[in-house]
Scaffold this motif. Sequence first.
Motif, PDB file in Angstrom:
ATOM      1  N   TYR A  62      43.670 -19.700  53.000  1.00 51.99           N
ATOM      2  CA  TYR A  62      44.628 -18.609  53.150  1.00 51.99           C
ATOM      3  C   TYR A  62      44.934 -18.313  54.614  1.00 51.99           C
ATOM      4  O   TYR A  62      46.055 -17.908  54.958  1.00 51.99           O
ATOM      5  CB  TYR A  62      44.112 -17.351  52.434  1.00 51.99           C
ATOM      6  N   GLN A  63      43.944 -18.510  55.518  1.00 51.64           N
ATOM      7  CA  GLN A  63      44.206 -18.252  56.931  1.00 51.64           C
ATOM      8  C   GLN A  63      45.307 -19.160  57.473  1.00 51.64           C
ATOM      9  O   GLN A  63      46.170 -18.734  58.230  1.00 51.64           O
ATOM     10  CB  GLN A  63      42.926 -18.442  57.765  1.00 51.64           C
ATOM     11  N   GLU A  64      45.271 -20.439  57.074  1.00 51.91           N
ATOM     12  CA  GLU A  64      46.286 -21.385  57.528  1.00 51.91           C
ATOM     13  C   GLU A  64      47.669 -20.968  57.058  1.00 51.91           C
ATOM     14  O   GLU A  64      48.642 -21.032  57.808  1.00 51.91           O
ATOM     15  CB  GLU A  64      45.975 -22.789  56.988  1.00 51.91           C
ATOM     16  N   ILE A  65      47.758 -20.573  55.806  1.00 54.26           N
ATOM     17  CA  ILE A  65      49.059 -20.189  55.261  1.00 54.26           C
ATOM     18  C   ILE A  65      49.605 -18.975  55.999  1.00 54.26           C
ATOM     19  O   ILE A  65      50.778 -18.942  56.388  1.00 54.26           O
ATOM     20  CB  ILE A  65      48.954 -19.904  53.750  1.00 54.26           C
ATOM     21  N   ARG A  86      56.967 -13.200  50.120  1.00 52.84           N
ATOM     22  CA  ARG A  86      56.380 -12.033  50.800  1.00 52.84           C
ATOM     23  C   ARG A  86      55.270 -11.394  49.963  1.00 52.84           C
ATOM     24  O   ARG A  86      54.274 -10.898  50.504  1.00 52.84           O
ATOM     25  CB  ARG A  86      57.470 -11.015  51.126  1.00 52.84           C
ATOM     26  N   ASP A  87      55.412 -11.416  48.633  1.00 54.84           N
ATOM     27  CA  ASP A  87      54.364 -10.888  47.758  1.00 54.84           C
ATOM     28  C   ASP A  87      53.109 -11.752  47.854  1.00 54.84           C
ATOM     29  O   ASP A  87      51.976 -11.246  47.892  1.00 54.84           O
ATOM     30  CB  ASP A  87      54.839 -10.857  46.300  1.00 54.84           C
ATOM     31  N   TYR A  88      53.334 -13.050  47.881  1.00 54.84           N
ATOM     32  CA  TYR A  88      52.227 -14.005  47.959  1.00 54.84           C
ATOM     33  C   TYR A  88      51.432 -13.807  49.255  1.00 54.84           C
ATOM     34  O   TYR A  88      50.194 -13.755  49.238  1.00 54.84           O
ATOM     35  CB  TYR A  88      52.800 -15.409  47.890  1.00 54.84           C
ATOM     36  N   LEU A  89      52.132 -13.671  50.375  1.00 47.55           N
ATOM     37  CA  LEU A  89      51.453 -13.468  51.656  1.00 47.55           C
ATOM     38  C   LEU A  89      50.667 -12.160  51.664  1.00 47.55           C
ATOM     39  O   LEU A  89      49.560 -12.096  52.223  1.00 47.55           O
ATOM     40  CB  LEU A  89      52.476 -13.486  52.793  1.00 47.55           C
ATOM     41  N   SER A  90      51.213 -11.138  51.044  1.00 51.17           N
ATOM     42  CA  SER A  90      50.508  -9.847  50.958  1.00 51.17           C
ATOM     43  C   SER A  90      49.217  -9.984  50.160  1.00 51.17           C
ATOM     44  O   SER A  90      48.179  -9.414  50.527  1.00 51.17           O
ATOM     45  CB  SER A  90      51.406  -8.785  50.315  1.00 51.17           C
ATOM     46  N   LEU A  91      49.263 -10.733  49.057  1.00 46.97           N
ATOM     47  CA  LEU A  91      48.061 -10.957  48.254  1.00 46.97           C
ATOM     48  C   LEU A  91      47.010 -11.736  49.037  1.00 46.97           C
ATOM     49  O   LEU A  91      45.810 -11.429  48.963  1.00 46.97           O
ATOM     50  CB  LEU A  91      48.418 -11.704  46.966  1.00 46.97           C
ATOM     51  N   LEU A  92      47.437 -12.749  49.794  1.00 47.40           N
ATOM     52  CA  LEU A  92      46.496 -13.516  50.611  1.00 47.40           C
ATOM     53  C   LEU A  92      45.835 -12.630  51.655  1.00 47.40           C
ATOM     54  O   LEU A  92      44.615 -12.705  51.879  1.00 47.40           O
ATOM     55  CB  LEU A  92      47.217 -14.678  51.298  1.00 47.40           C
ATOM     56  N   PRO A 129      41.567 -14.859  49.299  1.00 45.50           N
ATOM     57  CA  PRO A 129      41.001 -15.668  48.213  1.00 45.50           C
ATOM     58  C   PRO A 129      40.679 -17.098  48.638  1.00 45.50           C
ATOM     59  O   PRO A 129      41.121 -17.581  49.680  1.00 45.50           O
ATOM     60  CB  PRO A 129      42.129 -15.671  47.178  1.00 45.50           C
ATOM     61  N   GLU A 130      39.927 -17.778  47.791  1.00 46.81           N
ATOM     62  CA  GLU A 130      39.689 -19.212  47.950  1.00 46.81           C
ATOM     63  C   GLU A 130      40.708 -19.945  47.085  1.00 46.81           C
ATOM     64  O   GLU A 130      40.709 -19.825  45.859  1.00 46.81           O
ATOM     65  CB  GLU A 130      38.284 -19.585  47.503  1.00 46.81           C
ATOM     66  N   LEU A 131      41.590 -20.697  47.725  1.00 40.77           N
ATOM     67  CA  LEU A 131      42.596 -21.445  46.971  1.00 40.77           C
ATOM     68  C   LEU A 131      41.989 -22.698  46.373  1.00 40.77           C
ATOM     69  O   LEU A 131      41.168 -23.362  47.007  1.00 40.77           O
ATOM     70  CB  LEU A 131      43.782 -21.813  47.866  1.00 40.77           C
ATOM     71  N   GLN A 132      42.398 -22.993  45.147  1.00 38.93           N
ATOM     72  CA  GLN A 132      41.885 -24.157  44.431  1.00 38.93           C
ATOM     73  C   GLN A 132      43.046 -25.083  44.074  1.00 38.93           C
ATOM     74  O   GLN A 132      44.144 -24.629  43.783  1.00 38.93           O
ATOM     75  CB  GLN A 132      41.166 -23.717  43.154  1.00 38.93           C
ATOM     76  N   TRP A 133      42.753 -26.381  44.092  1.00 38.44           N
ATOM     77  CA  TRP A 133      43.747 -27.393  43.711  1.00 38.44           C
ATOM     78  C   TRP A 133      43.467 -27.811  42.278  1.00 38.44           C
ATOM     79  O   TRP A 133      42.394 -28.315  41.963  1.00 38.44           O
ATOM     80  CB  TRP A 133      43.665 -28.581  44.651  1.00 38.44           C
ATOM     81  N   GLU A 134      44.449 -27.573  41.412  1.00 37.62           N
ATOM     82  CA  GLU A 134      44.298 -27.923  40.003  1.00 37.62           C
ATOM     83  C   GLU A 134      44.872 -29.326  39.809  1.00 37.62           C
ATOM     84  O   GLU A 134      46.087 -29.527  39.891  1.00 37.62           O
ATOM     85  CB  GLU A 134      45.033 -26.887  39.147  1.00 37.62           C
ATOM     86  N   LYS A 135      43.991 -30.304  39.581  1.00 36.25           N
ATOM     87  CA  LYS A 135      44.395 -31.709  39.585  1.00 36.25           C
ATOM     88  C   LYS A 135      45.364 -32.044  38.461  1.00 36.25           C
ATOM     89  O   LYS A 135      46.263 -32.872  38.629  1.00 36.25           O
ATOM     90  CB  LYS A 135      43.163 -32.601  39.488  1.00 36.25           C
TER      91      LYS A 135
END
Length: 426
Positions: A85-88, A354-360, A365-371
């Motif tokens: 999330y920090q990178e984003i 903008r909503d997504y960035l506010s949530l981050l 959170p820890e982002l997960q990659w769903e294969k």
Amino acid sequence: MTKKRGRRAPPESDRRSSSSEPSNRDETPIRSHKRPSILITLLIFIVFPAISLYLYRIQYASNTDLDASLPYVYQRGLVKTDVNYQEILAENAKVSENASNRHFPYPVLAYVTPWNSRGYELAKEFNSKVTHISPVWYDLKSQGDDFVLEGRHNVDKGWISDLRLKGHALILPRIVLEAVPMDLLKKKKQRAQVIDLILAECKEMDFDGIVLESWSRWAAYGVLHDPHMRNLALRFIRTLGQAMHTSDRSLQLVYVIGPPRSDRLQEYDFGPEDLQSLGDAVDGYSLMTYDFSSPQNPGPNAPLKWVHATMQLLLGTHTSGSRSLSHKIFLGINFYGNDFVLQGGLGGGAILGRDYLSLLEKHKPELQWEKKSEEHFFFYSDENRHAVFYPSLLSIARRLDEARSWGAGISIWEIGQGLDYFFDLL
């Protein structure tokens, strides 16, 4: 609901191992002449380092040229599974200074909406990245025995002028055909009236064509269950396209189609036979390969396997004859995401960048990659348990690869809902 699938892949390292130059010095007796010693010294301290430096520069220059040809976000190492999330938060607004450099070789249709002004700004900034811009402006409705085209109040002529100054993207406003189909499709006079309304608006407002949405409306009315009415519906689209192509200034018709909801085409789905029947009357098809999940069935926005299966249903295999029409498809890519309530309630819905960035920023959170779906997501809790699926650079890159594999373009719903650095991939 999709669960975490195993471990995240470790970040790829750009570091290269290096080894020292092997020595070519021979064993020399102490009593040898001074001249060979001087020669060896020159080789060790001057010639060998010069050769090594020359080879290094060749290799470095080659890698630099290669990296420079890649999208900017690849050069910065941001397209990966283990994003955090920090990178984003730090990188999402940073874009390449060369905003006109295109990486995706096929047509790009970008939707913008009046209720999201950010899209208007991005359409001007990244005009050279897209080939078609579709502002969501018009509805065509029944008015007694007549028809009316509503939405001209949305048209921004100044914005259109700016777009034409900055690039060559075609302006094709979307028209939703909300008119009662039974009257429209059965009566030749009324079909002609609707076509005249559309042509007149394009001419007066200097549009390059339209994006027409009607199939889902006709399905809701039950029109597509009746073979006769279905043929009339296809005939209307065909007649409209031909009229647009033969108008004073040849206009383009892009038609909106939805994805099937099962692994078999239903009678109301738009399929390969429909694609073939419209022939050259339609210039492109905006395929809505998103909204796979819902608050009632939380999950990914557009699983990549489902996107691929949709293309196969519509076009057949890569080797079939219908593949020749794949260049007319604008494969749908969502720039919005979803925040679903999992426990303690039921609901949730679409979120913008903008909503997504506010949530981050708030939940870290820890982002997960769903294969399986090839999408990023994360969980968070307030008074309820939530799952958030939102596009990432990697998920978009994978869908661009899918479109490339078919020779298809893409359509983006909609550019004002995304993050700025998504444009570096286009």
